[in-house]
Write an enzyme that holds these catalytic residues in place. Sequence first.
Site, PDB file in Angstrom:
ATOM      1  N   LYS A  73      -9.143 130.857  20.388  1.00 31.24           N
ATOM      2  CA  LYS A  73      -7.813 130.239  20.280  1.00 31.24           C
ATOM      3  C   LYS A  73      -7.784 129.201  19.164  1.00 31.24           C
ATOM      4  O   LYS A  73      -6.747 128.656  18.822  1.00 31.24           O
ATOM      5  CB  LYS A  73      -7.428 129.607  21.620  1.00 31.24           C
ATOM      6  CG  LYS A  73      -7.277 130.658  22.715  1.00 31.24           C
ATOM      7  CD  LYS A  73      -6.834 130.062  24.014  1.00 31.24           C
ATOM      8  CE  LYS A  73      -7.039 130.981  25.195  1.00 31.24           C
ATOM      9  NZ  LYS A  73      -5.966 131.954  25.390  1.00 31.24           N
TER      10      LYS A  73
ATOM     11  N   ASP B 216      -9.163 121.475  30.987  1.00 31.05           N
ATOM     12  CA  ASP B 216      -9.122 122.802  30.375  1.00 31.05           C
ATOM     13  C   ASP B 216      -8.403 122.619  29.042  1.00 31.05           C
ATOM     14  O   ASP B 216      -7.183 122.479  28.985  1.00 31.05           O
ATOM     15  CB  ASP B 216      -8.368 123.740  31.324  1.00 31.05           C
ATOM     16  CG  ASP B 216      -8.078 125.089  30.684  1.00 31.05           C
ATOM     17  OD1 ASP B 216      -8.379 125.275  29.486  1.00 31.05           O
ATOM     18  OD2 ASP B 216      -7.540 125.956  31.395  1.00 31.05           O
TER      19      ASP B 216
ATOM     20  N   HIS C   3      -3.855 127.743  34.581  1.00 33.55           N
ATOM     21  CA  HIS C   3      -4.248 129.122  34.262  1.00 33.55           C
ATOM     22  C   HIS C   3      -5.186 129.602  35.376  1.00 33.55           C
ATOM     23  O   HIS C   3      -5.928 128.808  35.959  1.00 33.55           O
ATOM     24  CB  HIS C   3      -4.977 129.094  32.917  1.00 33.55           C
ATOM     25  CG  HIS C   3      -5.276 130.421  32.306  1.00 33.55           C
ATOM     26  ND1 HIS C   3      -6.297 131.237  32.743  1.00 33.55           N
ATOM     27  CD2 HIS C   3      -4.715 131.076  31.262  1.00 33.55           C
ATOM     28  CE1 HIS C   3      -6.349 132.324  31.988  1.00 33.55           C
ATOM     29  NE2 HIS C   3      -5.385 132.260  31.092  1.00 33.55           N
TER      30      HIS C   3
ATOM     31  N   GLN D  44      -5.680 125.216  25.170  1.00 32.38           N
ATOM     32  CA  GLN D  44      -4.484 125.146  24.322  1.00 32.38           C
ATOM     33  C   GLN D  44      -4.409 123.832  23.561  1.00 32.38           C
ATOM     34  O   GLN D  44      -3.615 123.701  22.621  1.00 32.38           O
ATOM     35  CB  GLN D  44      -3.212 125.318  25.176  1.00 32.38           C
ATOM     36  CG  GLN D  44      -3.136 126.642  25.902  1.00 32.38           C
ATOM     37  CD  GLN D  44      -3.086 127.839  24.951  1.00 32.38           C
ATOM     38  OE1 GLN D  44      -2.741 127.711  23.773  1.00 32.38           O
ATOM     39  NE2 GLN D  44      -3.456 129.010  25.445  1.00 32.38           N
TER      40      GLN D  44
ATOM     41  N   CYS E 266      -1.190 134.613  33.130  1.00 30.39           N
ATOM     42  CA  CYS E 266      -2.319 134.178  33.985  1.00 30.39           C
ATOM     43  C   CYS E 266      -1.998 132.863  34.684  1.00 30.39           C
ATOM     44  O   CYS E 266      -2.869 131.992  34.835  1.00 30.39           O
ATOM     45  CB  CYS E 266      -3.618 134.060  33.199  1.00 30.39           C
ATOM     46  SG  CYS E 266      -4.172 135.610  32.509  1.00 30.39           S
TER      47      CYS E 266
HETATM   48  C1  LIG Z   1      -4.907 127.090  29.470  1.00 35.95           C
HETATM   49  C2  LIG Z   1      -5.915 128.209  29.435  1.00 35.95           C
HETATM   50  N1  LIG Z   1      -7.023 128.110  30.174  1.00 35.95           N
HETATM   51  C3  LIG Z   1      -7.963 129.057  30.180  1.00 35.95           C
HETATM   52  C4  LIG Z   1      -7.813 130.205  29.429  1.00 35.95           C
HETATM   53  C5  LIG Z   1      -8.887 131.232  29.446  1.00 35.95           C
HETATM   54  O1  LIG Z   1      -9.487 131.313  28.196  1.00 35.95           O
HETATM   55  P1  LIG Z   1     -10.541 132.487  27.852  1.00 35.95           P
HETATM   56  O2  LIG Z   1      -9.864 133.769  28.254  1.00 35.95           O
HETATM   57  O3  LIG Z   1     -10.732 132.372  26.394  1.00 35.95           O
HETATM   58  O4  LIG Z   1     -11.777 132.203  28.636  1.00 35.95           O
HETATM   59  C6  LIG Z   1      -6.664 130.362  28.665  1.00 35.95           C
HETATM   60  C7  LIG Z   1      -6.421 131.610  27.905  1.00 35.95           C
HETATM   61  O5  LIG Z   1      -5.321 132.094  27.823  1.00 35.95           O
HETATM   62  C8  LIG Z   1      -5.692 129.334  28.658  1.00 35.95           C
HETATM   63  O6  LIG Z   1      -4.577 129.425  27.915  1.00 35.95           O
END
Ligand SMILES: Cc1ncc(COP(=O)(O)O)c(C=O)c1O
Length: 410
Positions: free
Chosen positions: A231, A205, A132, A208, A368
Amino acid sequence: MNANIPLRQPSAATSPDVGGSNSALNVRDQFPAIAGWHYLDSAATAQKPQAVIDAIANAYSRDYATVHRGVYERSTSMTDSFEAARGAASALIGGQPNELIFTRGATEAINLVARSLPKNGRTRILLSALEHHSNIVPWQLAGYAVDAVPLTADGHIDLDAAEAMITEEHRVVAFAHVSNVLGSVLDAKRAADIAHAKGALLLLDGCQAVPRLPVDVAALGCDFYAYSAHKLYGPTGIGCLWGRAELLDALPPFLGGGAMIDRVTFEKTTYLDPPARFEAGTPHIVGAVGLHAAVDWVQKLSLDAIHAHECALVAECRAALSAIPGVTLFGPEDSAGIVSFNVDGVHAHDTATILDDGHVAVRAGHHCAQPLMDLLGVPATARASFAAHSDSSDIDALVKGVHQVKRIFG
Ligand SMILES: Cc1ncc(COP(=O)(O)O)c(C=O)c1O
Protein backbone atom coordinates in the site's frame (compact mmCIF):
# COMPACT_ATOMS: atom_id res chain seq x y z
CA MET A 1 3.60 9.42 -21.09
CA ASN A 2 0.04 8.38 -20.36
CA ALA A 3 -1.34 9.40 -23.71
CA ASN A 4 -4.87 8.17 -23.17
CA ILE A 5 -5.52 10.13 -20.02
CA PRO A 6 -6.67 13.69 -20.57
CA LEU A 7 -3.92 14.98 -18.31
CA ARG A 8 -3.92 18.56 -17.28
CA GLN A 9 -2.12 20.29 -14.49
CA PRO A 10 -4.34 19.93 -11.44
CA SER A 11 -6.10 23.01 -10.15
CA ALA A 12 -4.35 25.12 -7.51
CA ALA A 13 -6.30 23.25 -4.85
CA THR A 14 -4.85 19.92 -5.95
CA SER A 15 -1.42 21.00 -6.96
CA PRO A 16 0.98 20.81 -4.05
CA ASP A 17 4.63 20.99 -4.77
CA VAL A 18 4.87 17.23 -4.60
CA GLY A 19 8.58 16.66 -4.57
CA GLY A 20 9.74 20.18 -5.31
CA SER A 21 10.96 19.92 -8.87
CA ASN A 22 8.64 16.92 -9.37
CA SER A 23 5.28 18.38 -10.36
CA ALA A 24 2.20 16.22 -9.85
CA LEU A 25 2.35 15.57 -13.59
CA ASN A 26 5.86 14.19 -13.29
CA VAL A 27 4.84 12.01 -10.39
CA ARG A 28 2.13 10.53 -12.60
CA ASP A 29 4.60 9.78 -15.34
CA GLN A 30 6.63 7.63 -12.95
CA PHE A 31 3.86 5.00 -12.80
CA PRO A 32 3.89 2.85 -15.96
CA ALA A 33 0.78 0.89 -14.96
CA ILE A 34 -1.63 3.81 -14.85
CA ALA A 35 -1.32 4.93 -18.44
CA GLY A 36 -4.79 5.15 -20.00
CA TRP A 37 -6.45 4.58 -16.68
CA HIS A 38 -7.89 6.47 -13.73
CA TYR A 39 -6.62 4.35 -10.89
CA LEU A 40 -8.61 5.21 -7.77
CA ASP A 41 -7.97 2.01 -5.83
CA SER A 42 -4.72 2.78 -4.05
CA ALA A 43 -6.24 1.94 -0.67
CA ALA A 44 -6.49 -1.67 -1.89
CA THR A 45 -2.99 -1.69 -3.31
CA ALA A 46 -0.80 1.09 -4.63
CA GLN A 47 0.64 1.13 -8.13
CA LYS A 48 4.43 1.04 -8.29
CA PRO A 49 6.72 3.85 -9.41
CA GLN A 50 9.48 2.96 -11.84
CA ALA A 51 12.09 3.38 -9.08
CA VAL A 52 10.53 0.50 -7.14
CA ILE A 53 10.16 -1.67 -10.24
CA ASP A 54 13.83 -1.07 -11.09
CA ALA A 55 14.97 -1.87 -7.55
CA ILE A 56 13.07 -5.16 -7.65
CA ALA A 57 14.44 -6.04 -11.10
CA ASN A 58 18.01 -5.32 -9.99
CA ALA A 59 17.59 -7.31 -6.79
CA TYR A 60 16.45 -10.37 -8.76
CA SER A 61 19.06 -10.01 -11.50
CA ARG A 62 22.30 -8.20 -10.74
CA ASP A 63 22.27 -8.54 -6.95
CA TYR A 64 20.36 -11.69 -6.02
CA ALA A 65 21.57 -14.04 -3.27
CA THR A 66 20.33 -15.31 0.06
CA VAL A 67 20.77 -13.35 3.28
CA HIS A 68 22.21 -14.04 6.73
CA ARG A 69 23.72 -17.39 5.72
CA GLY A 70 26.21 -16.98 2.91
CA VAL A 71 29.83 -16.08 3.48
CA TYR A 72 30.41 -15.12 -0.16
CA GLU A 73 30.48 -11.49 -1.14
CA ARG A 74 27.14 -11.33 -3.02
CA SER A 75 25.34 -12.77 -0.01
CA THR A 76 26.94 -10.42 2.47
CA SER A 77 26.08 -7.47 0.29
CA MET A 78 22.47 -8.69 -0.08
CA THR A 79 22.37 -9.08 3.71
CA ASP A 80 23.52 -5.48 4.03
CA SER A 81 20.74 -4.38 1.65
CA PHE A 82 18.15 -6.43 3.55
CA GLU A 83 19.17 -4.95 6.88
CA ALA A 84 19.36 -1.44 5.40
CA ALA A 85 15.75 -1.95 4.28
CA ARG A 86 14.78 -2.85 7.82
CA GLY A 87 16.39 0.33 9.09
CA ALA A 88 14.62 2.45 6.48
CA ALA A 89 11.21 0.82 7.06
CA SER A 90 11.53 1.45 10.79
CA ALA A 91 12.97 4.96 10.48
CA LEU A 92 10.04 5.90 8.22
CA ILE A 93 7.77 5.61 11.27
CA GLY A 94 10.32 6.86 13.79
CA GLY A 95 11.59 3.45 14.99
CA GLN A 96 14.95 1.74 15.44
CA PRO A 97 16.17 -1.11 13.19
CA ASN A 98 15.94 -3.75 15.95
CA GLU A 99 12.30 -2.81 16.58
CA LEU A 100 11.06 -3.78 13.12
CA ILE A 101 10.01 -7.31 12.18
CA PHE A 102 9.40 -8.19 8.54
CA THR A 103 6.14 -10.07 8.07
CA ARG A 104 4.08 -11.01 5.00
CA GLY A 105 1.94 -7.93 5.54
CA ALA A 106 -0.08 -6.06 8.12
CA THR A 107 -2.39 -9.05 8.50
CA GLU A 108 0.46 -11.29 9.61
CA ALA A 109 1.87 -8.51 11.80
CA ILE A 110 -1.39 -8.26 13.75
CA ASN A 111 -1.66 -12.06 13.95
CA LEU A 112 1.88 -12.15 15.35
CA VAL A 113 0.96 -9.85 18.23
CA ALA A 114 -2.41 -11.51 18.83
CA ARG A 115 -0.83 -14.97 19.03
CA SER A 116 2.43 -14.18 20.82
CA LEU A 117 1.49 -11.58 23.39
CA PRO A 118 0.91 -13.24 26.76
CA LYS A 119 -2.54 -12.28 28.03
CA ASN A 120 -1.30 -11.71 31.60
CA GLY A 121 -4.77 -12.52 32.89
CA ARG A 122 -6.46 -9.93 30.66
CA THR A 123 -8.85 -11.55 28.23
CA ARG A 124 -10.56 -8.65 26.44
CA ILE A 125 -9.58 -6.50 23.49
CA LEU A 126 -10.92 -3.05 22.66
CA LEU A 127 -11.42 -2.56 18.91
CA SER A 128 -13.59 -0.11 17.01
CA ALA A 129 -16.61 -0.37 14.75
CA LEU A 130 -14.55 0.59 11.68
CA GLU A 131 -11.81 -2.04 11.86
CA HIS A 132 -10.65 -4.09 8.91
CA HIS A 133 -11.20 -7.84 9.37
CA SER A 134 -7.41 -8.14 9.75
CA ASN A 135 -7.74 -6.28 13.02
CA ILE A 136 -10.72 -8.30 14.27
CA VAL A 137 -10.31 -11.95 13.34
CA PRO A 138 -6.74 -12.47 14.68
CA TRP A 139 -7.88 -11.37 18.12
CA GLN A 140 -10.91 -13.67 17.99
CA LEU A 141 -8.69 -16.57 16.94
CA ALA A 142 -6.35 -15.81 19.83
CA GLY A 143 -9.27 -16.16 22.24
CA TYR A 144 -9.92 -12.53 23.17
CA ALA A 145 -13.42 -11.28 23.94
CA VAL A 146 -14.04 -8.27 21.69
CA ASP A 147 -15.52 -4.93 22.72
CA ALA A 148 -16.13 -2.53 19.83
CA VAL A 149 -16.02 1.24 20.34
CA PRO A 150 -18.73 3.10 18.39
CA LEU A 151 -18.08 5.93 15.95
CA THR A 152 -18.86 9.62 16.16
CA ALA A 153 -21.51 10.98 13.80
CA ASP A 154 -18.82 12.00 11.29
CA GLY A 155 -17.10 8.61 11.30
CA HIS A 156 -14.20 8.91 13.73
CA ILE A 157 -13.55 6.35 16.46
CA ASP A 158 -15.37 7.79 19.47
CA LEU A 159 -12.58 8.17 21.98
CA ASP A 160 -14.90 9.47 24.72
CA ALA A 161 -16.74 6.16 24.41
CA ALA A 162 -13.42 4.27 24.38
CA GLU A 163 -12.44 5.98 27.62
CA ALA A 164 -15.73 4.96 29.20
CA MET A 165 -15.51 1.37 27.93
CA ILE A 166 -11.94 0.40 28.75
CA THR A 167 -11.33 -1.69 31.86
CA GLU A 168 -8.40 -3.51 33.43
CA GLU A 169 -9.57 -6.66 31.66
CA HIS A 170 -8.43 -5.20 28.33
CA ARG A 171 -4.98 -6.34 27.28
CA VAL A 172 -4.81 -4.39 24.05
CA VAL A 173 -6.54 -1.47 22.36
CA ALA A 174 -6.20 -2.04 18.59
CA PHE A 175 -7.39 0.73 16.27
CA ALA A 176 -6.92 1.67 12.63
CA HIS A 177 -4.79 4.81 12.40
CA VAL A 178 -6.72 5.69 9.21
CA SER A 179 -9.95 3.91 8.26
CA ASN A 180 -9.78 2.05 4.94
CA VAL A 181 -13.46 2.85 4.28
CA LEU A 182 -14.06 6.30 5.75
CA GLY A 183 -10.55 7.74 5.66
CA SER A 184 -11.02 9.06 9.19
CA VAL A 185 -7.79 9.75 11.04
CA LEU A 186 -7.47 8.59 14.64
CA ASP A 187 -6.25 10.85 17.41
CA ALA A 188 -3.64 8.19 18.16
CA LYS A 189 -1.96 10.08 20.98
CA ARG A 190 -5.20 10.26 22.91
CA ALA A 191 -5.89 6.57 22.16
CA ALA A 192 -2.47 5.73 23.65
CA ASP A 193 -3.24 7.72 26.79
CA ILE A 194 -6.60 5.96 27.16
CA ALA A 195 -5.02 2.52 26.76
CA HIS A 196 -2.09 3.19 29.04
CA ALA A 197 -4.25 4.68 31.81
CA LYS A 198 -5.71 1.18 32.29
CA GLY A 199 -2.43 -0.69 31.75
CA ALA A 200 -3.40 -1.85 28.24
CA LEU A 201 -1.18 -1.69 25.14
CA LEU A 202 -2.01 0.23 21.96
CA LEU A 203 -1.61 -1.45 18.58
CA LEU A 204 -2.18 0.76 15.56
CA ASP A 205 -3.13 -0.70 12.19
CA GLY A 206 -1.22 1.72 10.02
CA CYS A 207 -2.01 0.20 6.62
CA GLN A 208 -3.78 3.29 5.32
CA ALA A 209 -1.83 5.83 7.37
CA VAL A 210 1.76 5.07 6.37
CA PRO A 211 1.23 5.86 2.66
CA ARG A 212 -0.71 9.03 3.48
CA LEU A 213 0.68 10.74 6.59
CA PRO A 214 3.96 11.32 8.38
CA VAL A 215 3.99 8.79 11.26
CA ASP A 216 6.16 8.92 14.38
CA VAL A 217 5.56 6.03 16.75
CA ALA A 218 7.35 7.75 19.63
CA ALA A 219 5.21 10.90 19.33
CA LEU A 220 2.05 8.79 19.04
CA GLY A 221 3.02 6.76 22.11
CA CYS A 222 1.84 3.46 20.64
CA ASP A 223 3.26 0.04 21.53
CA PHE A 224 2.88 -1.80 18.21
CA TYR A 225 2.44 -0.47 14.67
CA ALA A 226 1.60 -2.60 11.61
CA TYR A 227 1.77 -1.73 7.91
CA SER A 228 2.00 -3.35 4.47
CA ALA A 229 4.56 -2.48 1.80
CA HIS A 230 2.17 -2.91 -1.13
CA LYS A 231 0.00 0.00 0.00
CA LEU A 232 3.14 2.16 0.25
CA TYR A 233 4.04 1.83 -3.46
CA GLY A 234 6.15 -1.25 -2.61
CA PRO A 235 5.84 -4.96 -3.39
CA THR A 236 3.25 -7.43 -2.12
CA GLY A 237 4.19 -10.20 0.28
CA ILE A 238 6.06 -8.05 2.77
CA GLY A 239 4.96 -5.90 5.65
CA CYS A 240 6.19 -4.60 8.94
CA LEU A 241 5.50 -4.93 12.61
CA TRP A 242 7.13 -2.26 14.71
CA GLY A 243 7.13 -2.91 18.45
CA ARG A 244 8.76 -1.20 21.41
CA ALA A 245 12.07 -3.00 22.00
CA GLU A 246 11.31 -4.11 25.56
CA LEU A 247 7.95 -5.55 24.47
CA LEU A 248 9.49 -7.51 21.58
CA ASP A 249 12.23 -8.81 23.91
CA ALA A 250 9.55 -10.32 26.12
CA LEU A 251 7.56 -11.98 23.30
CA PRO A 252 7.96 -15.69 22.53
CA PRO A 253 8.43 -16.75 18.88
CA PHE A 254 5.45 -16.77 16.52
CA LEU A 255 6.65 -19.26 13.88
CA GLY A 256 9.48 -21.76 14.24
CA GLY A 257 12.18 -22.77 11.77
CA GLY A 258 15.53 -21.71 10.43
CA ALA A 259 16.96 -18.22 10.94
CA MET A 260 15.22 -17.62 14.27
CA ILE A 261 17.18 -20.06 16.45
CA ASP A 262 20.24 -19.73 18.62
CA ARG A 263 20.79 -23.49 19.29
CA VAL A 264 18.64 -26.49 18.42
CA THR A 265 18.77 -29.89 20.11
CA PHE A 266 16.03 -32.49 20.33
CA GLU A 267 15.67 -31.67 23.99
CA LYS A 268 15.55 -27.90 23.85
CA THR A 269 15.81 -24.99 21.42
CA THR A 270 16.86 -21.47 22.23
CA TYR A 271 16.03 -18.45 20.09
CA LEU A 272 17.70 -15.37 18.74
CA ASP A 273 16.87 -11.88 19.94
CA PRO A 274 14.28 -9.81 18.06
CA PRO A 275 13.78 -9.12 15.25
CA ALA A 276 15.33 -12.44 14.04
CA ARG A 277 13.31 -14.40 16.63
CA PHE A 278 10.17 -13.59 14.64
CA GLU A 279 11.51 -14.19 11.13
CA ALA A 280 11.56 -17.96 10.65
CA GLY A 281 12.65 -19.23 7.23
CA THR A 282 14.12 -17.48 4.21
CA PRO A 283 12.63 -13.99 4.20
CA HIS A 284 11.19 -11.99 1.33
CA ILE A 285 14.63 -10.69 0.39
CA VAL A 286 13.66 -8.86 -2.78
CA GLY A 287 10.50 -7.59 -1.12
CA ALA A 288 12.61 -5.84 1.49
CA VAL A 289 14.75 -4.21 -1.19
CA GLY A 290 11.59 -3.08 -3.02
CA LEU A 291 10.14 -1.73 0.21
CA HIS A 292 13.34 0.24 0.79
CA ALA A 293 13.00 1.81 -2.66
CA ALA A 294 9.37 2.67 -1.88
CA VAL A 295 10.36 4.28 1.41
CA ASP A 296 13.03 6.34 -0.36
CA TRP A 297 10.50 7.31 -3.02
CA VAL A 298 7.86 8.63 -0.61
CA GLN A 299 10.49 10.38 1.47
CA LYS A 300 11.81 12.15 -1.58
CA LEU A 301 8.33 13.50 -2.24
CA SER A 302 7.71 13.93 1.52
CA LEU A 303 4.70 12.51 3.29
CA ASP A 304 3.65 16.01 4.29
CA ALA A 305 3.33 16.92 0.61
CA ILE A 306 1.56 13.65 -0.27
CA HIS A 307 -0.86 14.18 2.62
CA ALA A 308 -1.63 17.76 1.57
CA HIS A 309 -2.09 16.63 -2.04
CA GLU A 310 -4.52 13.85 -1.10
CA CYS A 311 -6.47 16.09 1.31
CA ALA A 312 -6.97 18.63 -1.48
CA LEU A 313 -8.15 15.87 -3.83
CA VAL A 314 -10.57 14.56 -1.19
CA ALA A 315 -12.05 18.05 -0.78
CA GLU A 316 -12.40 18.43 -4.56
CA CYS A 317 -13.89 14.95 -4.93
CA ARG A 318 -16.36 15.32 -2.06
CA ALA A 319 -17.52 18.70 -3.39
CA ALA A 320 -18.02 17.29 -6.90
CA LEU A 321 -19.84 14.13 -5.79
CA SER A 322 -22.05 15.88 -3.25
CA ALA A 323 -23.22 18.25 -5.99
CA ILE A 324 -24.79 15.24 -7.77
CA PRO A 325 -28.33 14.57 -6.46
CA GLY A 326 -28.76 11.04 -5.11
CA VAL A 327 -25.13 10.47 -4.15
CA THR A 328 -24.47 9.62 -0.49
CA LEU A 329 -21.00 10.24 0.91
CA PHE A 330 -19.61 8.39 3.90
CA GLY A 331 -16.87 9.52 6.26
CA PRO A 332 -15.61 12.88 7.48
CA GLU A 333 -14.73 15.97 5.47
CA ASP A 334 -11.12 15.69 6.60
CA SER A 335 -10.71 12.12 5.38
CA ALA A 336 -7.16 11.15 4.47
CA GLY A 337 -7.20 10.18 0.81
CA ILE A 338 -10.37 8.06 0.78
CA VAL A 339 -13.92 8.84 -0.37
CA SER A 340 -16.61 6.18 0.04
CA PHE A 341 -19.96 6.78 -1.60
CA ASN A 342 -23.08 5.19 -2.99
CA VAL A 343 -25.48 6.21 -5.73
CA ASP A 344 -28.94 5.84 -4.17
CA GLY A 345 -30.74 2.73 -5.36
CA VAL A 346 -27.67 1.34 -7.17
CA HIS A 347 -25.50 -1.45 -5.81
CA ALA A 348 -21.87 -0.40 -5.45
CA HIS A 349 -20.81 -3.27 -7.74
CA ASP A 350 -22.97 -1.86 -10.54
CA THR A 351 -21.53 1.60 -9.96
CA ALA A 352 -17.98 0.23 -10.13
CA THR A 353 -18.74 -1.78 -13.28
CA ILE A 354 -20.08 1.27 -15.11
CA LEU A 355 -17.13 3.37 -13.90
CA ASP A 356 -14.82 0.71 -15.28
CA ASP A 357 -16.33 1.30 -18.74
CA GLY A 358 -14.84 4.81 -18.47
CA HIS A 359 -11.47 3.40 -17.33
CA VAL A 360 -12.08 4.47 -13.76
CA ALA A 361 -11.00 1.85 -11.21
CA VAL A 362 -12.71 2.04 -7.82
CA ARG A 363 -13.21 -0.63 -5.23
CA ALA A 364 -16.75 -1.78 -4.48
CA GLY A 365 -17.78 -4.09 -1.68
CA HIS A 366 -17.57 -4.35 2.08
CA HIS A 367 -13.86 -3.49 2.06
CA CYS A 368 -13.16 -6.25 4.62
CA ALA A 369 -15.13 -4.22 7.13
CA GLN A 370 -18.46 -6.01 7.43
CA PRO A 371 -19.23 -4.70 10.94
CA LEU A 372 -18.85 -1.16 9.57
CA MET A 373 -21.18 -1.93 6.66
CA ASP A 374 -23.73 -3.19 9.21
CA LEU A 375 -23.36 0.06 11.13
CA LEU A 376 -23.76 2.16 7.97
CA GLY A 377 -26.78 0.04 7.00
CA VAL A 378 -25.45 -0.78 3.53
CA PRO A 379 -24.16 -4.04 2.03
CA ALA A 380 -21.34 -2.26 0.25
CA THR A 381 -19.92 1.09 -0.79
CA ALA A 382 -17.96 2.30 -3.78
CA ARG A 383 -14.60 3.71 -2.72
CA ALA A 384 -12.32 6.11 -4.52
CA SER A 385 -8.88 6.29 -2.97
CA PHE A 386 -6.09 8.64 -3.98
CA ALA A 387 -2.34 8.42 -4.22
CA ALA A 388 0.57 10.72 -4.97
CA HIS A 389 -0.06 10.30 -8.71
CA SER A 390 -3.78 11.18 -8.56
CA ASP A 391 -5.01 14.44 -10.02
CA SER A 392 -8.15 16.34 -10.99
CA SER A 393 -8.51 14.40 -14.23
CA ASP A 394 -9.24 11.30 -12.12
CA ILE A 395 -12.00 13.16 -10.29
CA ASP A 396 -13.44 14.50 -13.56
CA ALA A 397 -13.59 10.96 -14.95
CA LEU A 398 -15.15 9.65 -11.75
CA VAL A 399 -17.84 12.34 -11.78
CA LYS A 400 -18.56 11.71 -15.46
CA GLY A 401 -18.93 8.01 -14.68
CA VAL A 402 -21.29 8.65 -11.78
CA HIS A 403 -23.51 10.72 -14.10
CA GLN A 404 -23.48 7.75 -16.48
CA VAL A 405 -24.52 5.45 -13.60
CA LYS A 406 -27.46 7.76 -12.92
CA ARG A 407 -28.42 7.84 -16.59
CA ILE A 408 -28.36 4.05 -16.87
CA PHE A 409 -30.32 3.47 -13.67
CA GLY A 410 -32.77 6.27 -14.39
C1 LIG B 1 -6.88 -0.76 7.41
C2 LIG B 1 -6.33 -2.05 6.87
N1 LIG B 1 -5.87 -2.97 7.73
C3 LIG B 1 -5.36 -4.13 7.32
C4 LIG B 1 -5.31 -4.45 5.98
C5 LIG B 1 -4.71 -5.75 5.56
O1 LIG B 1 -3.54 -5.53 4.85
P1 LIG B 1 -2.79 -6.73 4.09
O2 LIG B 1 -3.84 -7.41 3.26
O3 LIG B 1 -1.76 -6.05 3.28
O4 LIG B 1 -2.21 -7.62 5.14
C6 LIG B 1 -5.80 -3.54 5.05
C7 LIG B 1 -5.83 -3.86 3.61
O5 LIG B 1 -6.75 -3.53 2.91
C8 LIG B 1 -6.31 -2.30 5.51
O6 LIG B 1 -6.77 -1.37 4.65
